[in-house]
Scaffold this motif. Structure first.
Motif, PDB file in Angstrom:
ATOM      1  N   GLU A 274       1.148  -0.989  -0.105  1.00 62.26           N
ATOM      2  CA  GLU A 274      -0.485  -0.038  -0.199  1.00 62.26           C
ATOM      3  C   GLU A 274       1.041   1.057   0.330  1.00 62.26           C
ATOM      4  OE1 GLU A 274      -3.435   2.295   2.593  1.00 62.26           O
ATOM      5  OE2 GLU A 274      -2.518   0.407   3.434  1.00 62.26           O
ATOM      6  N   GLY A 275       0.340   2.293  -0.602  1.00 67.11           N
ATOM      7  CA  GLY A 275       0.935   3.256  -0.586  1.00 67.11           C
ATOM      8  C   GLY A 275       2.291   3.376  -1.731  1.00 67.11           C
ATOM      9  N   TRP A 276       2.231   2.263  -2.735  1.00 67.51           N
ATOM     10  CA  TRP A 276       2.843   2.671  -3.750  1.00 67.51           C
ATOM     11  C   TRP A 276       3.374   3.536  -4.783  1.00 67.51           C
ATOM     12  CZ3 TRP A 276       2.126   0.943  -8.727  1.00 67.51           C
ATOM     13  CH2 TRP A 276       1.523  -0.365  -9.315  1.00 67.51           C
TER      14      TRP A 276
ATOM     15  N   ARG B 236       4.047  10.264  -7.584  1.00 65.99           N
ATOM     16  CA  ARG B 236       5.067  11.871  -7.459  1.00 65.99           C
ATOM     17  C   ARG B 236       6.428  11.470  -8.171  1.00 65.99           C
ATOM     18  NH1 ARG B 236       5.877  11.073  -1.198  1.00 65.99           N
ATOM     19  NH2 ARG B 236       3.165  11.630  -1.389  1.00 65.99           N
ATOM     20  N   PHE B 237       7.438  10.334  -8.107  1.00 67.91           N
ATOM     21  CA  PHE B 237       8.901  10.141  -8.329  1.00 67.91           C
ATOM     22  C   PHE B 237       7.954  10.544 -10.048  1.00 67.91           C
ATOM     23  CE2 PHE B 237      12.132   8.328 -10.622  1.00 67.91           C
ATOM     24  CZ  PHE B 237      13.261   8.705 -10.633  1.00 67.91           C
ATOM     25  N   VAL B 238       7.866   9.942 -10.654  1.00 69.01           N
ATOM     26  CA  VAL B 238       7.362   9.573 -12.071  1.00 69.01           C
ATOM     27  C   VAL B 238       7.674  11.246 -12.707  1.00 69.01           C
ATOM     28  CG1 VAL B 238       6.044   9.617 -14.364  1.00 69.01           C
ATOM     29  CG2 VAL B 238       7.116   7.533 -12.764  1.00 69.01           C
TER      30      VAL B 238
ATOM     31  N   ARG C   4      23.509   5.948  -9.545  1.00 63.67           N
ATOM     32  CA  ARG C   4      22.408   5.439  -8.356  1.00 63.67           C
ATOM     33  C   ARG C   4      21.553   5.901  -8.419  1.00 63.67           C
ATOM     34  NH1 ARG C   4      27.147   9.219  -6.678  1.00 63.67           N
ATOM     35  NH2 ARG C   4      28.692   8.191  -5.892  1.00 63.67           N
ATOM     36  N   PRO C   5      20.183   4.742  -7.521  1.00 63.01           N
ATOM     37  CA  PRO C   5      19.169   4.480  -7.450  1.00 63.01           C
ATOM     38  C   PRO C   5      18.648   5.166  -7.116  1.00 63.01           C
ATOM     39  CG  PRO C   5      20.192   2.654  -7.275  1.00 63.01           C
ATOM     40  CD  PRO C   5      21.380   3.064  -7.456  1.00 63.01           C
ATOM     41  N   LYS C   6      17.608   6.553  -6.831  1.00 62.54           N
ATOM     42  CA  LYS C   6      16.737   7.228  -6.341  1.00 62.54           C
ATOM     43  C   LYS C   6      15.999   5.824  -5.227  1.00 62.54           C
ATOM     44  CE  LYS C   6      14.016  10.661  -4.862  1.00 62.54           C
ATOM     45  NZ  LYS C   6      13.508  10.557  -3.159  1.00 62.54           N
ATOM     46  N   ILE C   7      15.921   6.002  -3.934  1.00 64.93           N
ATOM     47  CA  ILE C   7      15.402   4.783  -3.059  1.00 64.93           C
ATOM     48  C   ILE C   7      13.759   5.604  -2.862  1.00 64.93           C
ATOM     49  CG2 ILE C   7      14.946   3.729  -1.269  1.00 64.93           C
ATOM     50  CD1 ILE C   7      17.192   3.109  -3.840  1.00 64.93           C
ATOM     51  N   LEU C   8      12.617   4.844  -3.465  1.00 62.70           N
ATOM     52  CA  LEU C   8      11.396   5.600  -3.813  1.00 62.70           C
ATOM     53  C   LEU C   8      10.985   4.999  -2.140  1.00 62.70           C
ATOM     54  CD1 LEU C   8      10.092   4.052  -7.115  1.00 62.70           C
ATOM     55  CD2 LEU C   8      10.702   6.621  -5.922  1.00 62.70           C
ATOM     56  N   ALA C   9       9.492   5.253  -1.427  1.00 65.73           N
ATOM     57  CA  ALA C   9       9.394   5.350   0.233  1.00 65.73           C
ATOM     58  C   ALA C   9       7.928   4.161  -0.335  1.00 65.73           C
ATOM     59  CB  ALA C   9       8.288   6.311   0.359  1.00 65.73           C
TER      60      ALA C   9
END
Length: 172
Positions: free
Chosen positions: A93-95, A101-103, A161-166
């Protein structure tokens, strides 16, 4: 909007087919929210079960053969951002909000983000630490990558470097 790429390693195994169905079911919320536009199922070899699931779900089926599965699937995808998953991956949940938001805010030079795994193996944690320091050579399941970066070559050059998503992934 994004395309979902789902890797199926063992298409002849009944468990793999069940895991694929679980992953596709988990993506329905993303479709309803307007985030996931299409899905591409990719495997090194085809099977009747994969064809049936792809046909029933409206997903494209790509048989990659000897080619990189993610690269072969990227050719069939219709969107600029690709969410790479394995059969059995279940976004928590929340993905949807996190990826949307990231895109929507990612700069043009950003081409890679990573969802977190809830039950990572010790080797995965070490690899993530090293990749955070030196960058990622190639995307893996759980990554959100620009289609152009994936099609540009088998590796992401230069290393990113990957951006780590919440956002988190569980396994079925």
């Amino acid at each position: 909007m994004i395309s979902a790429l789902i890797l199926v390693a063992q298409p002849d195994e009944p468990e793999a087919v069940e895991q694929l169905a679980d992953t596709l079911t988990a993506l329905v919320d993303g479709v309803a929210a307007g985030l996931v536009a299409d899905a591409v199922i990719v495997s090194a070899k085809g099977s009747e079960a994969l064809e049936t699931i792809a046909d029933g779900s409206g997903a494209a089926l790509v048989v990659s053969g000897a080619e990189s599965p993610l690269r072969a699937a990227a050719r069939a995808a219709r969107r600029d951002w690709l969410l790479c998953l394995e059969a059995g991956d279940l976004p928590r949940e929340g993905w949807i909000r996190s990826i949307d938001r990231f895109v929507g805010t990612a700069r043009p030079d950003v081409s890679l983000a990573r969802m977190q795994r809830s039950r990572a193996k010790p080797n995965d944690r070490l690899r993530s630490l090293v990749e955070g320091l030196i960058g990622v050579a190639r995307p893996r399941p759980g990554d959100l990558v620009r289609r152009a970066a994936l099609l540009a070559g088998s590796n992401l050059v230069p290393r990113r470097r990957p951006k780590i998503l919440a956002a988190w992934l569980d396994r079925a």
